[in-house]
Design a protein around this motif. Structure first.
Motif, PDB file in Angstrom:
ATOM      1  N   ALA A  71      46.203 -13.463 131.168  1.00 24.39           N
ATOM      2  CA  ALA A  71      47.006 -12.526 132.403  1.00 24.39           C
ATOM      3  C   ALA A  71      44.873 -11.737 133.594  1.00 24.39           C
ATOM      4  O   ALA A  71      44.459 -11.874 132.931  1.00 24.39           O
ATOM      5  N   PHE A  72      45.542 -12.276 134.817  1.00 25.36           N
ATOM      6  CA  PHE A  72      44.270 -12.478 136.342  1.00 25.36           C
ATOM      7  C   PHE A  72      44.174 -11.487 136.482  1.00 25.36           C
ATOM      8  O   PHE A  72      45.316 -10.867 137.074  1.00 25.36           O
ATOM      9  N   ARG A  73      43.310 -10.148 137.160  1.00 22.46           N
ATOM     10  CA  ARG A  73      43.215  -9.247 137.502  1.00 22.46           C
ATOM     11  C   ARG A  73      43.490  -9.861 139.155  1.00 22.46           C
ATOM     12  O   ARG A  73      44.121  -8.688 139.758  1.00 22.46           O
ATOM     13  N   ASP A  74      42.536 -10.495 139.489  1.00 18.09           N
ATOM     14  CA  ASP A  74      42.903 -10.570 141.285  1.00 18.09           C
ATOM     15  C   ASP A  74      43.599 -11.957 141.594  1.00 18.09           C
ATOM     16  O   ASP A  74      42.897 -13.543 140.448  1.00 18.09           O
ATOM     17  N   GLU A  75      44.433 -11.837 141.896  1.00 17.41           N
ATOM     18  CA  GLU A  75      44.665 -13.351 142.382  1.00 17.41           C
ATOM     19  C   GLU A  75      44.593 -14.187 143.134  1.00 17.41           C
ATOM     20  O   GLU A  75      45.081 -16.000 142.753  1.00 17.41           O
ATOM     21  N   ALA A  76      43.667 -14.074 143.855  1.00 19.90           N
ATOM     22  CA  ALA A  76      42.895 -15.260 145.119  1.00 19.90           C
ATOM     23  C   ALA A  76      41.782 -16.072 143.737  1.00 19.90           C
ATOM     24  O   ALA A  76      42.386 -17.530 143.709  1.00 19.90           O
ATOM     25  N   ASP A  77      41.362 -15.361 142.230  1.00 26.14           N
ATOM     26  CA  ASP A  77      40.601 -16.602 142.048  1.00 26.14           C
ATOM     27  C   ASP A  77      41.552 -16.553 140.758  1.00 26.14           C
ATOM     28  O   ASP A  77      41.066 -17.738 140.231  1.00 26.14           O
ATOM     29  N   ALA A  78      42.750 -16.151 140.743  1.00 26.70           N
ATOM     30  CA  ALA A  78      43.422 -16.429 139.171  1.00 26.70           C
ATOM     31  C   ALA A  78      44.003 -18.013 139.971  1.00 26.70           C
ATOM     32  O   ALA A  78      43.885 -18.516 139.206  1.00 26.70           O
ATOM     33  N   GLN A  79      43.941 -17.972 140.851  1.00 28.08           N
ATOM     34  CA  GLN A  79      44.936 -19.182 142.014  1.00 28.08           C
ATOM     35  C   GLN A  79      44.277 -21.069 141.515  1.00 28.08           C
ATOM     36  O   GLN A  79      44.710 -21.674 140.872  1.00 28.08           O
ATOM     37  N   ASP A  80      42.660 -20.704 141.988  1.00 30.19           N
ATOM     38  CA  ASP A  80      41.436 -21.404 141.344  1.00 30.19           C
ATOM     39  C   ASP A  80      41.821 -21.496 139.653  1.00 30.19           C
ATOM     40  O   ASP A  80      41.258 -22.631 139.514  1.00 30.19           O
ATOM     41  N   PHE A  81      41.342 -20.547 139.420  1.00 32.75           N
ATOM     42  CA  PHE A  81      41.348 -20.408 137.775  1.00 32.75           C
ATOM     43  C   PHE A  81      42.637 -21.295 137.234  1.00 32.75           C
ATOM     44  O   PHE A  81      42.275 -22.363 136.254  1.00 32.75           O
ATOM     45  N   ASN A  82      43.485 -21.118 137.169  1.00 32.96           N
ATOM     46  CA  ASN A  82      44.699 -20.909 136.861  1.00 32.96           C
ATOM     47  C   ASN A  82      45.326 -22.862 137.453  1.00 32.96           C
ATOM     48  O   ASN A  82      45.813 -23.337 136.661  1.00 32.96           O
ATOM     49  N   LYS A  83      44.778 -23.308 137.761  1.00 37.33           N
ATOM     50  CA  LYS A  83      44.882 -24.681 138.646  1.00 37.33           C
ATOM     51  C   LYS A  83      44.605 -25.794 137.653  1.00 37.33           C
ATOM     52  O   LYS A  83      44.757 -26.423 137.489  1.00 37.33           O
ATOM     53  N   ILE A  84      42.994 -25.149 137.239  1.00 34.82           N
ATOM     54  CA  ILE A  84      41.573 -25.993 136.672  1.00 34.82           C
ATOM     55  C   ILE A  84      42.869 -26.090 135.343  1.00 34.82           C
ATOM     56  O   ILE A  84      43.483 -27.490 134.317  1.00 34.82           O
ATOM     57  N   ILE A  85      43.301 -24.961 134.481  1.00 37.45           N
ATOM     58  CA  ILE A  85      44.042 -24.695 133.351  1.00 37.45           C
ATOM     59  C   ILE A  85      45.987 -25.548 133.611  1.00 37.45           C
ATOM     60  O   ILE A  85      45.634 -26.780 132.601  1.00 37.45           O
ATOM     61  N   HIS A  86      46.193 -25.475 134.787  1.00 40.11           N
ATOM     62  CA  HIS A  86      47.303 -26.052 134.274  1.00 40.11           C
ATOM     63  C   HIS A  86      47.078 -27.768 134.652  1.00 40.11           C
ATOM     64  O   HIS A  86      47.802 -28.580 133.894  1.00 40.11           O
ATOM     65  N   ASN A  87      46.121 -28.018 135.322  1.00 37.23           N
ATOM     66  CA  ASN A  87      45.658 -29.539 135.287  1.00 37.23           C
ATOM     67  C   ASN A  87      44.770 -30.545 134.246  1.00 37.23           C
ATOM     68  O   ASN A  87      45.003 -31.484 134.156  1.00 37.23           O
ATOM     69  N   ASN A  88      44.766 -29.574 133.297  1.00 38.28           N
ATOM     70  CA  ASN A  88      43.323 -29.913 132.611  1.00 38.28           C
ATOM     71  C   ASN A  88      43.770 -30.091 131.881  1.00 38.28           C
ATOM     72  O   ASN A  88      43.459 -30.337 129.855  1.00 38.28           O
ATOM     73  N   PHE A  89      44.907 -28.573 131.077  1.00 40.32           N
ATOM     74  CA  PHE A  89      44.386 -28.229 129.377  1.00 40.32           C
ATOM     75  C   PHE A  89      45.785 -27.529 128.536  1.00 40.32           C
ATOM     76  O   PHE A  89      46.580 -27.110 127.677  1.00 40.32           O
ATOM     77  N   TYR A  90      47.006 -28.215 129.332  1.00 42.33           N
ATOM     78  CA  TYR A  90      48.530 -28.275 128.878  1.00 42.33           C
ATOM     79  C   TYR A  90      49.298 -29.410 129.745  1.00 42.33           C
ATOM     80  O   TYR A  90      48.998 -29.166 130.504  1.00 42.33           O
ATOM     81  N   SER A  91      50.507 -29.369 129.020  1.00 44.44           N
ATOM     82  CA  SER A  91      51.670 -30.659 129.622  1.00 44.44           C
ATOM     83  C   SER A  91      52.551 -29.738 128.954  1.00 44.44           C
ATOM     84  O   SER A  91      53.102 -29.017 129.876  1.00 44.44           O
ATOM     85  N   SER A  92      52.808 -30.404 127.732  1.00 44.85           N
ATOM     86  CA  SER A  92      53.787 -29.647 127.333  1.00 44.85           C
ATOM     87  C   SER A  92      54.201 -27.993 127.659  1.00 44.85           C
ATOM     88  O   SER A  92      52.844 -27.659 127.174  1.00 44.85           O
ATOM     89  N   THR A  93      54.853 -27.023 127.661  1.00 46.04           N
ATOM     90  CA  THR A  93      54.844 -25.568 127.300  1.00 46.04           C
ATOM     91  C   THR A  93      55.269 -25.318 126.628  1.00 46.04           C
ATOM     92  O   THR A  93      55.220 -24.253 126.308  1.00 46.04           O
ATOM     93  N   HIS A  94      56.215 -25.980 125.616  1.00 44.32           N
ATOM     94  CA  HIS A  94      56.647 -25.343 123.735  1.00 44.32           C
ATOM     95  C   HIS A  94      57.485 -24.325 124.516  1.00 44.32           C
ATOM     96  O   HIS A  94      57.131 -23.266 124.375  1.00 44.32           O
ATOM     97  N   ILE A  95      58.758 -25.298 125.614  1.00 43.40           N
ATOM     98  CA  ILE A  95      60.323 -24.579 126.288  1.00 43.40           C
ATOM     99  C   ILE A  95      60.164 -23.235 125.258  1.00 43.40           C
ATOM    100  O   ILE A  95      61.051 -22.423 125.330  1.00 43.40           O
ATOM    101  N   ASN A  96      60.590 -23.734 123.861  1.00 41.07           N
ATOM    102  CA  ASN A  96      61.710 -22.338 123.488  1.00 41.07           C
ATOM    103  C   ASN A  96      60.808 -21.291 123.105  1.00 41.07           C
ATOM    104  O   ASN A  96      60.973 -20.327 122.859  1.00 41.07           O
ATOM    105  N   SER A  97      59.354 -21.568 123.038  1.00 44.82           N
ATOM    106  CA  SER A  97      58.496 -20.361 122.352  1.00 44.82           C
ATOM    107  C   SER A  97      58.238 -19.259 123.869  1.00 44.82           C
ATOM    108  O   SER A  97      57.860 -18.008 124.097  1.00 44.82           O
ATOM    109  N   VAL A  98      58.079 -20.313 125.279  1.00 41.47           N
ATOM    110  CA  VAL A  98      58.330 -19.827 126.449  1.00 41.47           C
ATOM    111  C   VAL A  98      59.217 -18.624 127.187  1.00 41.47           C
ATOM    112  O   VAL A  98      59.268 -17.828 126.992  1.00 41.47           O
ATOM    113  N   ILE A  99      60.726 -19.255 126.582  1.00 41.88           N
ATOM    114  CA  ILE A  99      61.930 -18.295 126.590  1.00 41.88           C
ATOM    115  C   ILE A  99      62.370 -17.137 125.515  1.00 41.88           C
ATOM    116  O   ILE A  99      61.864 -16.191 125.552  1.00 41.88           O
TER     117      ILE A  99
END
Length: 426
Positions: A248-276
């Motif tokens: 959870a990120f406090r500031d949405e603006a900063d979070a967009q940059d960090f979250n883009k790095i995470i999304h593009n580099n640190f996972y592909s499949s999200t294990h959808i049964n766990s997410v649900i």
């Protein structure tokens, strides 16, 4: 080719380890769990955790049911978007966050994702020593990723972090981030004071793996409101979900940059049964979380009071107050393996620790028994069991009989919600 593990004398055999695992599953149902690091999902969350969707990739919602990334295209999952979005909105409100990420596979995965997205090789990160309750692997992750490392200062007398000590070390070493990865704690961290002492440029990351459910229930502290930049957590302790992770990120603006790095580099499949399953648990917390969190803290303090009356040395925050969360620390004078085995022989499961000093104590957790519906009167019976076990009395049958009365999961959805619409006040 014949699989000799499954055949003997030309006959197909069922390997013994399948039976062992099945027996273990049954045995766990008869154990009274007072561990601080476990919990149970609701029937509905567990149902979808076992979903056949576990076989499938969730790359994203896509457009018209098709997810496209560069030259890769696959089936999207728009059918789950409403649930995930609903849970995300609720979680943002409960955590006072600008943006949340439910896709990390575990707490450690969330930790790695945040540390590597908010800092660069050569930056220095401050974390918590294991002797002060920090996670055993954080230092190694920091150093193996090319970052520098220092430990935070702890104030043992006041059972909290030393704000002045941290500020001095942080500034002297030109640190970029403070990662508070604490698994042994009784009260909130001094986030407001740390923010003032470290300044606005410091990145403060709050690992809420143990207390995220209490935070969501409004019963602990609100780290993002108090000055932390990011919350990281696993989702199976006071938050009674699957083994998974969230950010959870406090500031949405900063979070967009960090979250883009995470999304593009640190996972592909999200294990959808766990997410649900996690999304269902988050909605449960929005509905029942305040009541659940309040009962956890009341149960923890009531157990502390009972054990103190029996003559045991229980760590205290002050007069008649033992804890502000799910943990209770009861000092013992025996070897940790011996005492844990004695509890297990009586069908009770506990943790031990030597953090926050060098004295061994039981690190009891009241979150699971609360989730199973136990209240103060039931906690008094648990105190009796603990007293007898510490005296080396045998109470296994009584523990099993007592535990069998609490087979239902409280503060959560049942299977009936599959067959009729959910009706609740959000």
């Amino acid at each position: 080719m014949s699989n000799t593990l499954f055949e003997k004398g030309g006959e197909r055999m069922v390997p013994h380890y399948f039976e062992q695992i099945s027996t273990l599953e049954s045995d766990y149902d008869e154990i009274l769990h007072l561990t601080a690091n476990e919990n149970v999902m609701s029937d509905l969350a567990l149902h979808f955790y076992r979903s056949k969707l576990a076989h499938r990739y969730n790359m994203g919602e896509g457009v018209d049911g098709v997810f496209v990334h560069s030259n890769f295209a696959a089936k999207g999952m728009p059918e789950i978007s409403e649930l995930i979005n609903d849970a995300s909105v609720r979680l943002k409100v409960m955590l006072n966050a600008g943006l949340v990420n439910l896709n990390c596979l575990s707490g450690v995965h969330a930790m790695i994702s945040v540390l590597l997205s908010t800092t660069d090789p050569g930056d220095r990160i401050m974390t918590v020593s294991s002797k002060h309750g920090g996670h055993f692997c954080t230092k190694g992750i920091v150093e193996r990723s090319g970052r520098g490392h220092v430990f935070a200062e702890y104030d043992h007398a006041n059972i909290t972090f030393s704000v002045d000590g941290i500020a001095e070390i942080f500034k002297k070493n030109n640190c970029k981030a403070l990662y508070l990865d604490t698994s042994v704690l009784l009260k909130p961290h001094p986030i407001k004071l740390l923010r003032e002492a470290l300044g606005n440029e410091a990145i403060i990351i709050y690992d809420a793996s143990h207390t995220i459910g209490l935070i969501m229930g409004g019963k602990f502290q609100s780290p993002l409101l108090e000055g932390a930049n990011i919350i990281v957590a696993n989702t199976h302790k006071t938050l009674p979900g699957p083994h998974h992770g969230l950010i959870a990120f406090r500031d949405e603006a900063d979070a967009q940059d960090f979250n883009k790095i995470i999304h593009n580099n640190f996972y592909s499949s999200t294990h959808i049964n766990s997410v649900i399953a996690l999304a269902i648990t988050i909605i449960e917390m929005d509905i029942w979380g305040k009541e659940y969190a309040d009962q956890i803290v009341r149960n923890s303090n009531h157990l502390g009071s009972c054990l103190e009356q029996y003559g045991y040395n229980v760590r205290k925050l002050g007069q008649n107050r033992f804890t502000e969360n799910h943990q209770l620390h009861v000092y013992i004078n025996e070897e940790n393996k011996i005492i844990v085995k004695r509890f297990l022989d009586n069908n009770m499961s506990v943790n031990t620790s030597k953090a926050l000093g060098n004295d061994l104590f039981l690190r009891l957790g009241l979150q699971e028994v609360t989730r199973r519906g136990m209240k103060e009167k039931d906690i008094e019976q648990i105190a009796v069991f603990i007293k007898k076990i510490l005296r080396d009395e045998y109470v296994k049958k009584d523990v099993i009989d007592f535990n069998s009365k609490f087979i239902n999961v409280n503060y959560g959805f049942g299977m009936e919600h599959i067959h009729k619409p959910m009706v609740f006040n959000s």
